[in-house]
Design a protein around this motif. Structure first.
Motif, PDB file in Angstrom:
ATOM      1  N   GLY A   1      37.028  25.238   8.399  1.00  0.00           N
ATOM      2  CA  GLY A   1      35.903  23.643   7.651  1.00  0.00           C
ATOM      3  C   GLY A   1      34.769  25.125   7.783  1.00  0.00           C
ATOM      4  O   GLY A   1      35.266  25.873   7.568  1.00  0.00           O
TER       5      GLY A   1
ATOM      6  N   GLU B   1      34.496  19.673   7.130  1.00  0.00           N
ATOM      7  CA  GLU B   1      35.031  19.287   8.064  1.00  0.00           C
ATOM      8  C   GLU B   1      36.330  20.042   8.055  1.00  0.00           C
ATOM      9  O   GLU B   1      36.694  19.963   7.326  1.00  0.00           O
ATOM     10  N   SER B   2      36.378  20.975   9.661  1.00  0.00           N
ATOM     11  CA  SER B   2      38.064  21.030  10.252  1.00  0.00           C
ATOM     12  C   SER B   2      38.906  19.973  10.214  1.00  0.00           C
ATOM     13  O   SER B   2      38.140  18.847   9.905  1.00  0.00           O
TER      14      SER B   2
ATOM     15  N   ASP C   1      35.282  14.010  14.902  1.00  0.00           N
ATOM     16  CA  ASP C   1      34.298  13.351  14.403  1.00  0.00           C
ATOM     17  C   ASP C   1      34.761  11.645  14.486  1.00  0.00           C
ATOM     18  O   ASP C   1      33.644  10.308  14.485  1.00  0.00           O
TER      19      ASP C   1
ATOM     20  N   PHE D   1      29.122  13.681  10.938  1.00  0.00           N
ATOM     21  CA  PHE D   1      29.998  14.354  10.285  1.00  0.00           C
ATOM     22  C   PHE D   1      29.535  15.713  11.320  1.00  0.00           C
ATOM     23  O   PHE D   1      28.043  15.882  11.560  1.00  0.00           O
ATOM     24  N   LYS D   2      30.365  16.756  11.875  1.00  0.00           N
ATOM     25  CA  LYS D   2      30.186  17.801  12.424  1.00  0.00           C
ATOM     26  C   LYS D   2      29.565  17.002  13.700  1.00  0.00           C
ATOM     27  O   LYS D   2      28.195  18.467  14.448  1.00  0.00           O
TER      28      LYS D   2
ATOM     29  N   GLU E   1      37.758  18.916  13.907  1.00  0.00           N
ATOM     30  CA  GLU E   1      36.083  18.165  13.779  1.00  0.00           C
ATOM     31  C   GLU E   1      36.489  16.986  12.864  1.00  0.00           C
ATOM     32  O   GLU E   1      35.753  15.736  13.520  1.00  0.00           O
ATOM     33  N   TYR E   2      37.359  16.228  12.140  1.00  0.00           N
ATOM     34  CA  TYR E   2      37.056  14.970  11.716  1.00  0.00           C
ATOM     35  C   TYR E   2      37.591  14.164  12.805  1.00  0.00           C
ATOM     36  O   TYR E   2      37.763  13.670  12.409  1.00  0.00           O
TER      37      TYR E   2
END
Length: 102
Positions: free
Chosen positions: A22, A27-28, A35, A62-63, A31-32
């Motif tokens: 990310g 986002e990585s 989320d 988001f994050k 993380e996606y």
């Protein structure tokens, strides 16, 4: 310069791992996924809450920061939506963009 098969595989692996990382504005992959799960949990919490009209409130994450938008019938409904979202485990912050219906 000749690259061996194992060297080429290592370079490809490094490239793939870098693509999954990310940045402040992206986002990585992990993380996606996190989320997406948070968004679903917040929406589910709204559906269970009789004071929040879940269909009228959009949830984006988001994050770990949840953004709420849409329209509510009262200030109490807006406050309840923000409070409910902030109590979902994993939510780091809530941004409230819900507007009061005129």
């Amino acid at each position: 310069m000749t690259i061996s098969k194992s060297g080429l595989a290592a370079l490809l692996l490094v490239g793939l791992l870098a693509a999954c990382g990310g940045s402040p504005s992206k986002e990585s992959t992990g993380e996606y996924i996190d989320d997406t799960a948070l968004t679903a949990k917040v929406k589910a919490a709204f559906v269970k809450d009789d004071e929040v009209k879940a269909a009228n409130i959009k949830v984006e994450t988001f994050k770990g920061t949840v953004q709420l938008s849409g329209f509510a019938d009262s200030r109490a409904e807006i406050d309840r939506a923000v409070r409910t979202a902030s109590q979902v485990p994993g939510v780091k912050a809530v941004t409230n963009d819900i507007r009061l219906k005129q």
